[in-house]
Design a protein around this motif. Structure first.
Motif, PDB file in Angstrom:
ATOM      1  N   ALA A  99     -33.747 -25.441  39.505  1.00 21.84           N
ATOM      2  CA  ALA A  99     -32.426 -25.947  39.111  1.00 21.84           C
ATOM      3  C   ALA A  99     -31.846 -25.129  37.963  1.00 21.84           C
ATOM      4  N   VAL A 100     -32.670 -24.799  36.979  1.00 21.96           N
ATOM      5  CA  VAL A 100     -32.216 -24.002  35.832  1.00 21.96           C
ATOM      6  C   VAL A 100     -31.794 -22.607  36.297  1.00 21.96           C
ATOM      7  N   ILE A 101     -32.601 -21.983  37.156  1.00 22.69           N
ATOM      8  CA  ILE A 101     -32.276 -20.646  37.652  1.00 22.69           C
ATOM      9  C   ILE A 101     -30.982 -20.688  38.473  1.00 22.69           C
ATOM     10  N   HIS A 102     -30.890 -21.648  39.388  1.00 20.85           N
ATOM     11  CA  HIS A 102     -29.707 -21.779  40.249  1.00 20.85           C
ATOM     12  C   HIS A 102     -28.443 -21.963  39.416  1.00 20.85           C
ATOM     13  N   ASN A 103     -28.508 -22.851  38.440  1.00 20.87           N
ATOM     14  CA  ASN A 103     -27.367 -23.141  37.578  1.00 20.87           C
ATOM     15  C   ASN A 103     -26.993 -21.930  36.725  1.00 20.87           C
ATOM     16  N   SER A 104     -27.984 -21.281  36.146  1.00 21.64           N
ATOM     17  CA  SER A 104     -27.737 -20.112  35.291  1.00 21.64           C
ATOM     18  C   SER A 104     -27.138 -18.953  36.079  1.00 21.64           C
ATOM     19  N   VAL A 105     -27.670 -18.715  37.261  1.00 25.61           N
ATOM     20  CA  VAL A 105     -27.131 -17.650  38.110  1.00 25.61           C
ATOM     21  C   VAL A 105     -25.682 -17.974  38.477  1.00 25.61           C
ATOM     22  N   GLY A 106     -25.393 -19.239  38.746  1.00 31.68           N
ATOM     23  CA  GLY A 106     -24.021 -19.638  39.053  1.00 31.68           C
ATOM     24  C   GLY A 106     -23.076 -19.362  37.896  1.00 31.68           C
ATOM     25  N   TYR A 107     -23.477 -19.740  36.682  1.00 30.43           N
ATOM     26  CA  TYR A 107     -22.640 -19.461  35.514  1.00 30.43           C
ATOM     27  C   TYR A 107     -22.424 -17.958  35.345  1.00 30.43           C
ATOM     28  N   LEU A 108     -23.513 -17.199  35.420  1.00 31.13           N
ATOM     29  CA  LEU A 108     -23.431 -15.755  35.193  1.00 31.13           C
ATOM     30  C   LEU A 108     -22.599 -15.058  36.264  1.00 31.13           C
ATOM     31  N   LEU A 109     -22.856 -15.373  37.535  1.00 27.43           N
ATOM     32  CA  LEU A 109     -22.081 -14.740  38.612  1.00 27.43           C
ATOM     33  C   LEU A 109     -20.605 -15.115  38.511  1.00 27.43           C
ATOM     34  N   GLY A 110     -20.337 -16.388  38.268  1.00 29.53           N
ATOM     35  CA  GLY A 110     -18.947 -16.817  38.144  1.00 29.53           C
ATOM     36  C   GLY A 110     -18.231 -16.081  37.029  1.00 29.53           C
ATOM     37  N   TYR A 111     -18.878 -15.999  35.879  1.00 27.35           N
ATOM     38  CA  TYR A 111     -18.259 -15.356  34.718  1.00 27.35           C
ATOM     39  C   TYR A 111     -18.050 -13.861  34.960  1.00 27.35           C
ATOM     40  N   TRP A 112     -19.111 -13.167  35.377  1.00 28.91           N
ATOM     41  CA  TRP A 112     -19.025 -11.713  35.475  1.00 28.91           C
ATOM     42  C   TRP A 112     -18.230 -11.243  36.692  1.00 28.91           C
ATOM     43  N   LEU A 113     -18.222 -12.011  37.766  1.00 25.90           N
ATOM     44  CA  LEU A 113     -17.358 -11.637  38.888  1.00 25.90           C
ATOM     45  C   LEU A 113     -15.887 -11.854  38.530  1.00 25.90           C
ATOM     46  N   ALA A 114     -15.612 -12.869  37.731  1.00 26.80           N
ATOM     47  CA  ALA A 114     -14.242 -13.070  37.250  1.00 26.80           C
ATOM     48  C   ALA A 114     -13.849 -11.934  36.310  1.00 26.80           C
ATOM     49  N   LYS A 115     -14.786 -11.490  35.473  1.00 28.76           N
ATOM     50  CA  LYS A 115     -14.526 -10.327  34.606  1.00 28.76           C
ATOM     51  C   LYS A 115     -14.241  -9.091  35.446  1.00 28.76           C
ATOM     52  N   ALA A 116     -15.038  -8.899  36.511  1.00 26.90           N
ATOM     53  CA  ALA A 116     -14.850  -7.742  37.397  1.00 26.90           C
ATOM     54  C   ALA A 116     -13.493  -7.808  38.089  1.00 26.90           C
ATOM     55  N   ALA A 117     -12.992  -9.013  38.306  1.00 24.36           N
ATOM     56  CA  ALA A 117     -11.668  -9.175  38.918  1.00 24.36           C
ATOM     57  C   ALA A 117     -10.559  -9.069  37.879  1.00 24.36           C
ATOM     58  N   ARG A 118     -10.939  -8.773  36.637  1.00 22.62           N
ATOM     59  CA  ARG A 118     -10.013  -8.557  35.522  1.00 22.62           C
ATOM     60  C   ARG A 118      -9.194  -9.787  35.152  1.00 22.62           C
ATOM     61  N   LEU A 119      -9.845 -10.945  35.231  1.00 22.25           N
ATOM     62  CA  LEU A 119      -9.204 -12.170  34.776  1.00 22.25           C
ATOM     63  C   LEU A 119      -9.319 -12.252  33.254  1.00 22.25           C
ATOM     64  N   ASP A 120      -8.431 -13.036  32.653  1.00 21.29           N
ATOM     65  CA  ASP A 120      -8.513 -13.211  31.203  1.00 21.29           C
ATOM     66  C   ASP A 120      -9.748 -14.060  30.864  1.00 21.29           C
ATOM     67  N   GLU A 121     -10.106 -14.069  29.592  1.00 21.68           N
ATOM     68  CA  GLU A 121     -11.335 -14.736  29.144  1.00 21.68           C
ATOM     69  C   GLU A 121     -11.357 -16.218  29.482  1.00 21.68           C
ATOM     70  N   THR A 122     -10.260 -16.915  29.280  1.00 22.58           N
ATOM     71  CA  THR A 122     -10.214 -18.345  29.585  1.00 22.58           C
ATOM     72  C   THR A 122     -10.455 -18.582  31.076  1.00 22.58           C
ATOM     73  N   SER A 123      -9.863 -17.761  31.924  1.00 20.14           N
ATOM     74  CA  SER A 123     -10.068 -17.890  33.372  1.00 20.14           C
ATOM     75  C   SER A 123     -11.504 -17.564  33.754  1.00 20.14           C
ATOM     76  N   CYS A 124     -12.105 -16.574  33.105  1.00 21.11           N
ATOM     77  CA  CYS A 124     -13.504 -16.234  33.371  1.00 21.11           C
ATOM     78  C   CYS A 124     -14.419 -17.407  33.055  1.00 21.11           C
ATOM     79  N   ARG A 125     -14.150 -18.067  31.953  1.00 20.30           N
ATOM     80  CA  ARG A 125     -14.961 -19.223  31.572  1.00 20.30           C
ATOM     81  C   ARG A 125     -14.765 -20.372  32.558  1.00 20.30           C
ATOM     82  N   THR A 126     -13.543 -20.548  33.005  1.00 25.26           N
ATOM     83  CA  THR A 126     -13.252 -21.600  33.984  1.00 25.26           C
ATOM     84  C   THR A 126     -13.979 -21.326  35.294  1.00 25.26           C
ATOM     85  N   VAL A 127     -13.931 -20.080  35.762  1.00 24.76           N
ATOM     86  CA  VAL A 127     -14.632 -19.723  37.000  1.00 24.76           C
ATOM     87  C   VAL A 127     -16.134 -19.911  36.830  1.00 24.76           C
ATOM     88  N   ALA A 128     -16.663 -19.580  35.664  1.00 23.45           N
ATOM     89  CA  ALA A 128     -18.099 -19.784  35.417  1.00 23.45           C
ATOM     90  C   ALA A 128     -18.476 -21.244  35.603  1.00 23.45           C
TER      91      ALA A 128
END
Length: 186
Positions: A99-128
């Motif tokens: 559960a910890v790994i699944h959740n952490s990977v979800g946060y990280l992928l959401g955040y960094w894929l949003a960064k890769a899509a060049r979203l602003d910081e607030t949007s990156c956090r929301t996607v995470a």
């Protein structure tokens, strides 16, 4: 209170029988819909009493309802966990680690894929949050109500517990580390 709508719509599409939909809706109202509507009515009446009769602060519900919600979630999680105690003892630590790994990977992928899509910081956090926090409560409810299995409800129960803890911690961390030029409110 309206969480049964998608399930009923899917049931209607699958067998096409109006009669079965009617019975499903009535069964849903009897089992959980009435409780949901009663909770909604209770909150509305209490808000009316506090605001109109006692002239309470306008934002009292914003402070109280999250505590009520978290308490209700804890009660449900406790009940499901108690019903699957033996299975939890057997696979508990593995389930928590997954559960910890699944959740952490979800946060990280959401955040960094949003960064890769060049979203602003607030949007990156929301996607995470959107990617990292899945609906463990819905999965628990489906396992118990549709599969009629408390054992099937154990993994989403453990994940739901961890999701609430990690989400709260991450939200608090980001609250004290605002993005760019956004001021932190205290």
């Amino acid at each position: 209170a309206l969480a049964w709508l998608p399930r009923e719509a899917f049931g209607f599409v699958s067998d096409g029988s109006t009669e079965s939909v009617t019975f499903r809706v009535l069964d849903t109202l009897r089992s959980g819909g009435i409780i949901g509507l009663a909770l909604l009515a209770t909150v509305s009446v209490v808000k009316l009493i506090v605001n109109v009769l006692f002239h309470g602060p306008e934002d009292w519900a914003d402070r109280v309802l999250p505590l009520v919600s978290m308490t209700a979630i804890c009660i449900v999680l406790t009940i499901v966990t108690a019903q699957t105690r033996d299975e939890l003892v057997t696979v508990g630590i593995t389930l928590v680690v997954v559960a910890v790994i699944h959740n952490s990977v979800g946060y990280l992928l959401g955040y960094w894929l949003a960064k890769a899509a060049r979203l602003d910081e607030t949007s990156c956090r929301t996607v995470a949050f959107e990617v990292g926090m899945q609906n463990g409560g819905m999965a628990t409810g489906l396992a118990v109500n549709v599969l009629h299995s408390h054992i099937a409800a154990l993994p989403p129960n453990v994940f739901g517990t961890w999701m609430n803890i990690s989400g709260s911690v991450l939200a608090k961390w980001w609250h004290f580390h605002p993005p760019g030029d956004v001021e932190c409110e205290e």
